[in-house]
Design a protein around this motif. Structure first.
Motif, mmCIF file in Angstrom:
data_model
loop_
_atom_site.group_PDB
_atom_site.id
_atom_site.type_symbol
_atom_site.label_atom_id
_atom_site.label_comp_id
_atom_site.label_asym_id
_atom_site.label_seq_id
_atom_site.Cartn_x
_atom_site.Cartn_y
_atom_site.Cartn_z
ATOM 1 N N CYS B 322 0.824 -1.222 0.000
ATOM 2 C CA CYS B 322 0.000 0.000 0.000
ATOM 3 C C CYS B 322 0.857 1.270 0.000
ATOM 4 C CB CYS B 322 -0.911 0.009 1.231
ATOM 5 S SG CYS B 322 -1.897 1.515 1.338
ATOM 6 N N PRO B 323 0.648 2.160 -0.989
ATOM 7 C CA PRO B 323 1.433 3.400 -1.030
ATOM 8 C C PRO B 323 1.148 4.313 0.169
ATOM 9 C CG PRO B 323 -0.273 3.395 -2.750
ATOM 10 C CD PRO B 323 -0.255 2.024 -2.143
ATOM 11 N N VAL B 324 -0.039 4.236 0.723
ATOM 12 C CA VAL B 324 -0.354 5.084 1.876
ATOM 13 C C VAL B 324 0.337 4.539 3.129
ATOM 14 C CG1 VAL B 324 -2.199 6.010 3.336
ATOM 15 C CG2 VAL B 324 -2.562 5.779 0.868
ATOM 16 N N TYR B 325 0.246 3.207 3.346
ATOM 17 C CA TYR B 325 0.916 2.606 4.501
ATOM 18 C C TYR B 325 2.418 2.900 4.466
ATOM 19 C CZ TYR B 325 2.941 -0.671 7.742
ATOM 20 O OH TYR B 325 3.673 -1.201 8.781
ATOM 21 N N ARG B 326 3.008 2.755 3.290
ATOM 22 C CA ARG B 326 4.465 2.947 3.179
ATOM 23 C C ARG B 326 4.885 4.358 3.595
ATOM 24 N NH1 ARG B 326 6.500 0.086 -2.442
ATOM 25 N NH2 ARG B 326 5.885 -2.043 -1.922
ATOM 26 N N GLN B 327 4.040 5.341 3.296
ATOM 27 C CA GLN B 327 4.398 6.718 3.637
ATOM 28 C C GLN B 327 4.051 7.060 5.082
ATOM 29 O OE1 GLN B 327 6.195 8.563 1.805
ATOM 30 N NE2 GLN B 327 6.039 7.424 -0.106
ATOM 31 N N ALA B 328 2.971 6.489 5.589
ATOM 32 C CA ALA B 328 2.432 6.964 6.869
ATOM 33 C C ALA B 328 2.817 6.077 8.045
ATOM 34 C CB ALA B 328 0.909 7.065 6.782
ATOM 35 N N SER B 329 3.171 4.816 7.807
ATOM 36 C CA SER B 329 3.505 3.830 8.835
ATOM 37 C C SER B 329 2.243 3.393 9.609
ATOM 38 C CB SER B 329 4.547 4.377 9.808
ATOM 39 O OG SER B 329 4.732 3.464 10.865
ATOM 40 N N GLY B 330 2.388 2.329 10.357
ATOM 41 C CA GLY B 330 1.222 1.705 10.981
ATOM 42 C C GLY B 330 0.564 2.519 12.085
ATOM 43 N N HIS B 331 1.365 3.289 12.812
ATOM 44 C CA HIS B 331 0.783 4.030 13.941
ATOM 45 C C HIS B 331 -0.199 5.101 13.473
ATOM 46 C CE1 HIS B 331 4.413 2.743 16.591
ATOM 47 N NE2 HIS B 331 3.481 1.813 16.516
ATOM 48 N N ALA B 332 -0.082 5.486 12.203
ATOM 49 C CA ALA B 332 -0.996 6.500 11.657
ATOM 50 C C ALA B 332 -2.445 6.010 11.685
ATOM 51 C CB ALA B 332 -0.584 6.853 10.231
ATOM 52 N N TYR B 333 -2.638 4.700 11.748
ATOM 53 C CA TYR B 333 -3.995 4.149 11.717
ATOM 54 C C TYR B 333 -4.627 4.080 13.116
ATOM 55 C CZ TYR B 333 -2.930 2.957 6.876
ATOM 56 O OH TYR B 333 -2.602 3.031 5.554
ATOM 57 N N ARG B 334 -3.849 4.414 14.142
ATOM 58 C CA ARG B 334 -4.355 4.617 15.515
ATOM 59 C C ARG B 334 -5.218 3.463 16.017
ATOM 60 N NH1 ARG B 334 -6.351 8.426 12.238
ATOM 61 N NH2 ARG B 334 -8.393 8.532 13.236
ATOM 62 N N SER B 335 -4.870 2.260 15.639
ATOM 63 C CA SER B 335 -5.676 1.117 16.054
ATOM 64 C C SER B 335 -4.843 -0.156 15.900
ATOM 65 C CB SER B 335 -6.937 1.031 15.197
ATOM 66 O OG SER B 335 -6.600 1.155 13.834
ATOM 67 N N VAL B 336 -5.409 -1.293 16.295
ATOM 68 C CA VAL B 336 -4.643 -2.542 16.283
ATOM 69 C C VAL B 336 -4.276 -2.960 14.850
ATOM 70 C CG1 VAL B 336 -4.773 -5.009 16.805
ATOM 71 C CG2 VAL B 336 -5.591 -3.346 18.471
ATOM 72 N N TYR B 337 -5.220 -2.745 13.914
ATOM 73 C CA TYR B 337 -4.990 -3.196 12.539
ATOM 74 C C TYR B 337 -4.686 -2.015 11.624
ATOM 75 C CZ TYR B 337 -7.008 -7.415 14.452
ATOM 76 O OH TYR B 337 -7.239 -8.518 15.224
ATOM 77 N N PRO B 338 -3.463 -1.917 11.129
ATOM 78 C CA PRO B 338 -3.116 -0.818 10.222
ATOM 79 C C PRO B 338 -3.303 -1.205 8.752
ATOM 80 C CG PRO B 338 -1.112 -1.919 10.959
ATOM 81 C CD PRO B 338 -2.282 -2.704 11.522
ATOM 82 N N GLY B 339 -2.957 -0.284 7.873
ATOM 83 C CA GLY B 339 -2.953 -0.567 6.444
ATOM 84 C C GLY B 339 -4.350 -0.703 5.874
ATOM 85 N N PRO B 340 -4.434 -1.172 4.630
ATOM 86 C CA PRO B 340 -5.752 -1.292 3.978
ATOM 87 C C PRO B 340 -6.728 -2.165 4.761
ATOM 88 C CG PRO B 340 -4.001 -1.482 2.357
ATOM 89 C CD PRO B 340 -3.328 -1.449 3.691
ATOM 90 N N VAL B 341 -6.275 -3.303 5.286
ATOM 91 C CA VAL B 341 -7.198 -4.135 6.057
ATOM 92 C C VAL B 341 -7.676 -3.379 7.295
ATOM 93 C CG1 VAL B 341 -5.324 -5.356 7.270
ATOM 94 C CG2 VAL B 341 -7.580 -6.346 7.203
ATOM 95 N N GLY B 342 -6.763 -2.629 7.905
ATOM 96 C CA GLY B 342 -7.119 -1.858 9.087
ATOM 97 C C GLY B 342 -8.091 -0.733 8.772
ATOM 98 N N ALA B 343 -7.934 -0.137 7.583
ATOM 99 C CA ALA B 343 -8.824 0.961 7.202
ATOM 100 C C ALA B 343 -10.268 0.482 7.109
ATOM 101 C CB ALA B 343 -8.367 1.567 5.875
ATOM 102 N N VAL B 344 -10.451 -0.816 6.857
ATOM 103 C CA VAL B 344 -11.807 -1.381 6.842
ATOM 104 C C VAL B 344 -12.161 -1.936 8.228
ATOM 105 C CG1 VAL B 344 -13.333 -3.116 5.818
ATOM 106 C CG2 VAL B 344 -11.585 -2.011 4.404
ATOM 107 N N LEU B 345 -11.260 -2.752 8.772
ATOM 108 C CA LEU B 345 -11.594 -3.505 9.982
ATOM 109 C C LEU B 345 -11.627 -2.631 11.238
ATOM 110 C CD1 LEU B 345 -12.285 -6.357 10.870
ATOM 111 C CD2 LEU B 345 -9.841 -6.820 11.152
ATOM 112 N N SER B 346 -10.662 -1.738 11.371
ATOM 113 C CA SER B 346 -10.574 -0.963 12.621
ATOM 114 C C SER B 346 -11.822 -0.118 12.888
ATOM 115 C CB SER B 346 -9.311 -0.103 12.627
ATOM 116 O OG SER B 346 -8.183 -0.938 12.650
#
Lengths: 204, 473
Positions: B322-346
């Motif tokens: 994911c181009p967004v994950y690569r730039q922002a890193s996992g902590h940007a998703y502020r939840s247990v599941y980062p990245g594209p799966v996290g953007a849906v699941l979290s």
């Protein structure tokens, strides 16, 4: 406790109830997950040895080769499955090697190697199969730096599909594909994290 | 870049991220993605997509018949001599586990990696209640001693480099500063070996559970899950209810997929198939096995039009690509599941806190790379759109940050006269200096990293007109 069970099942049913139909189980061929064929290897063992080396494991043929490998590595004290020990000791190359048949937890870090039986192996992946009923001591196959799995030729399987079909009723089946490893630190490969740093499969 | 009010939270993370962290995440994710492609080319050239699609159908079928398969798994495990527990939420799961430990007279737990235990914050809970709980996956161990959070599902410390790790080890008394990765691993081996040998309880997750046999399949590369079931008396597995598959045969297919999707391996080093306590005559290993099935809002997700996300097998492939994950890193998703799966699941697992994470489904360009690599073929971009819709309908403020209002556009687009007027006014923009346009916050956010191209609106309409006349003539 039981309330939770009932609640979960009732919530699942409520969630699924509005679906007009349920997705069917797909038909699929057992051959499908089998990896690319390697016609360049005439014998199954040759493919296995190649795949095991690809994951930095060590294939050996015969107890003589194993004894020589251990002596050359300076690993002359280890654990051995009591059912295998007579056969191993009979091999002259083991003359300078001390084998213990009881795994003493208090001296866990003194064993340089552990020899146990392989319940099978998978040619297409370089995997050793360890079943609980055929592994004399879980720690003996896990704690020492070197693990040696003794493989009988008829137990070498072709594919993961075959290995799944042969799981049987054992409570703990382990597939070990190469030495224990991590790439957690900057993606750099380091072997021997918690399990064996050297994984040998010896065909006997 | 200057901060603006309208930026999304994830943009701010990407803007403020430490350069070292950015390089670690970007490089690590890219390397793993490349390893995945290499494994595909080497081992699965023809059947690769067929495998993904089939695995997706198997998981979808299981979810849509979850009541049946969960009851079957429970019965199978009980028949094998394992004890089965059910927990409606994270708190209940933690209490059940604490209770099992108390009843067994246990105080020391060694713990393998489990994402659901991150959801329930199990380690904190046990320590608050007087138990010791040591993370044994190398990455998770480092996260634990740093009081940090994992930033990746498979590589929890993808955001750290060796110098930071060496400093943590020095601080914790694991030896003098040495940032050689091999030294770091040897020190962890020695320290954790002692913990394994003196633990009462080993806790693991499960990657898959076969309803047919009750077999839990657990994959690791380090061998720590093996060690969580070797020297201790009790084994507890904490498992999300969505981890089921119908038969053992399905395990073979999914194992082929998880290794190459997660790390580019044909198989992970250790795949364990556990269906009960140790066998008679085996001197080592747990005499007692407990499986705790956890809901924690999964049944709520099952009731939505985003239930496909529950197919996820937590391989991390969508994060890496994911181009967004690569730039922002996992902590940007502020939840247990980062990245594209996290953007849906979290946001879905957040329940009533959905609005707080409603911006996550927008943190995507919908490029579709996540769907293309997904081993269970989850249509992540479609699910992101459904969640954007949900956020809009529920009026979640976070969802509209950085988005210009579409009301004016809707008005213009439905009135031909107004549209023509706007087209000719658009030309005025070419004469407006960018600084003046920045009065509009959305324009400022957009222009902070890009240049507005000259306005060329209305060209199509005039072309169409000319073309029509030519035809008539």
């Amino acid at each position: 406790m039981n309330d939770d069970r009932d609640l979960i099942f009732s919530n699942i049913r409520k969630a699924l109830e509005p679906l007009p139909e349920r997705a069917p189980y797909p038909e699929w061929d057992a051959e499908m997950p089998i990896c690319r064929e390697h016609p360049e290897f005439a014998e199954r063992w040759d493919l296995y040895a190649y795949k095991l080396q690809q994951v930095n494991g060590t294939p050996l043929r015969g107890l003589k080769a194993l004894g020589e490998w251990l002596v050359a590595a300076g690993q002359t004290f280890g654990y051995c499955d009591p059912k295998l020990v007579d056969e191993v000791r009979a091999e002259p190359a083991f003359a300078g090697i001390t084998l213990e048949t009881e795994f003493d937890r208090a001296r866990v870090d003194e064993y340089l190697f552990g020899i146990t039986l392989a319940s099978g192996a998978i040619a297409e992946t370089g995997t050793v199969i360890l079943k609980d009923k055929e592994t004399s001591a879980r720690l003996g196959a896990l704690a020492p730096w070197t693990h040696v799995a003794i493989l009988r030729p008829e137990r070498l399987l072709a594919s993961t599909a075959e290995a799944i079909a042969s799981l049987g009723d054992d409570p703990s089946v382990i597939w070990a594909t190469g030495p224990s490893k991590t790439a957690d630190v900057e993606g750099i490969l380091i072997e021997g994290v918690h399990g064996p740093g050297t994984q040998i499969c010896c065909l006997v | 870049m200057t901060p603006t009010k309208t930026q999304q939270s994830i943009d701010k993370f990407a803007r403020d991220i430490d350069a070292e962290v950015h390089d670690s995440v970007w490089g690590g994710a890219k390397k793993t993605s490349e390893a995945r492609y290499a494994a595909l080319e080497r081992d699965f050239p023809e059947t690769a997509d067929k495998l993904r699609e089939t695995a997706g159908k198997i998981k979808q079928h299981t979810l849509e018949n979850l009541d049946k398969y969960l009851a079957q798994a429970e019965a199978s495990l009980q028949a094998n001599g394992a004890q089965v527990h059910f927990a409606r939420d994270g708190d209940r799961a933690n209490e059940i586990i604490l209770d099992i430990m108390k009843q067994a007279g246990a105080t020391r737990m060694v713990k393998a990696k489990s994402m659901v235990s991150e959801e329930t914050e199990l380690a904190h809970f046990l320590e608050k209640n007087g138990m010791s709980c040591v993370e044994t996956d190398l990455g998770e161990f480092i996260v634990q001693i740093d009081h940090d959070h994992p930033s990746h599902i498979v590589k929890p410390i993808i955001h750290k480099n060796r110098r930071q790790i060496a400093k943590s080890f020095e601080r914790e008394g694991l030896g003098e500063y040495d940032d050689d990765p091999e030294t770091i691993c040897r020190r962890a081996r020695k320290f954790l070996r002692d913990k394994f040998l003196h633990a009462d309880v080993g806790l693991t997750g499960a990657n898959f559970v076969s309803a047919e046999s009750g077999r839990l399949t657990i994959v690791t590369n380090e061998g720590n899950a093996r060690f969580c079931m070797a020297a201790n008396r009790v084994h507890i597995a904490i498992v999300g209810i969505e981890k089921l598959v119908p038969t053992d045969r399905d395990l073979g297919l999914l194992l082929n997929l998880i290794g190459r999707s997660g790390t580019g391996q044909q198989l992970t080093v250790y795949s364990q198939f556990i269906k009960g306590p140790r066998t008679e005559g085996q001197p080592h290993g747990p005499e007692e096995m407990h499986v705790v099935f956890v809901d924690n809002k999964r049944t709520e997700v099952l009731a939505t039009n985003c239930r496909d996300i529950l197919r996820c097998i937590r391989c991390g492939a969508c994060l890496n690509v994911c181009p967004v994950y690569r730039q922002a890193s996992g902590h940007a998703y502020r939840s247990v599941y980062p990245g594209p799966v996290g953007a849906v699941l979290s946001p879905l697992l957040a329940g009533s806190r959905f609005p707080e994470l409603a911006d996550l489904p927008k943190a995507s360009s919908l490029c579709g790379a996540c769907n293309e690599v997904c081993p269970v073929n989850i249509p992540i971009p479609d699910l992101l759109l459904r969640l954007r819709d949900k956020a809009k309908r529920e009026g979640a403020k976070k969802a509209s940050a950085g988005t210009p209002g579409m009301g004016m556009y809707a008005l213009l687009a439905s009135q031909p006269t107004a549209w023509r007027g706007a087209m000719s006014m658009g030309k005025a923009m070419n004469m407006t200096p960018p600084a003046v346009m920045n009065i509009v916050p959305a324009a400022a956010a957009w222009q902070s990293a890009r240049q507005l191209p000259p306005w060329r609106g209305g060209k199509f309409r005039s072309w169409m007109k000319t073309r029509k006349h030519a035809h008539d003539a």
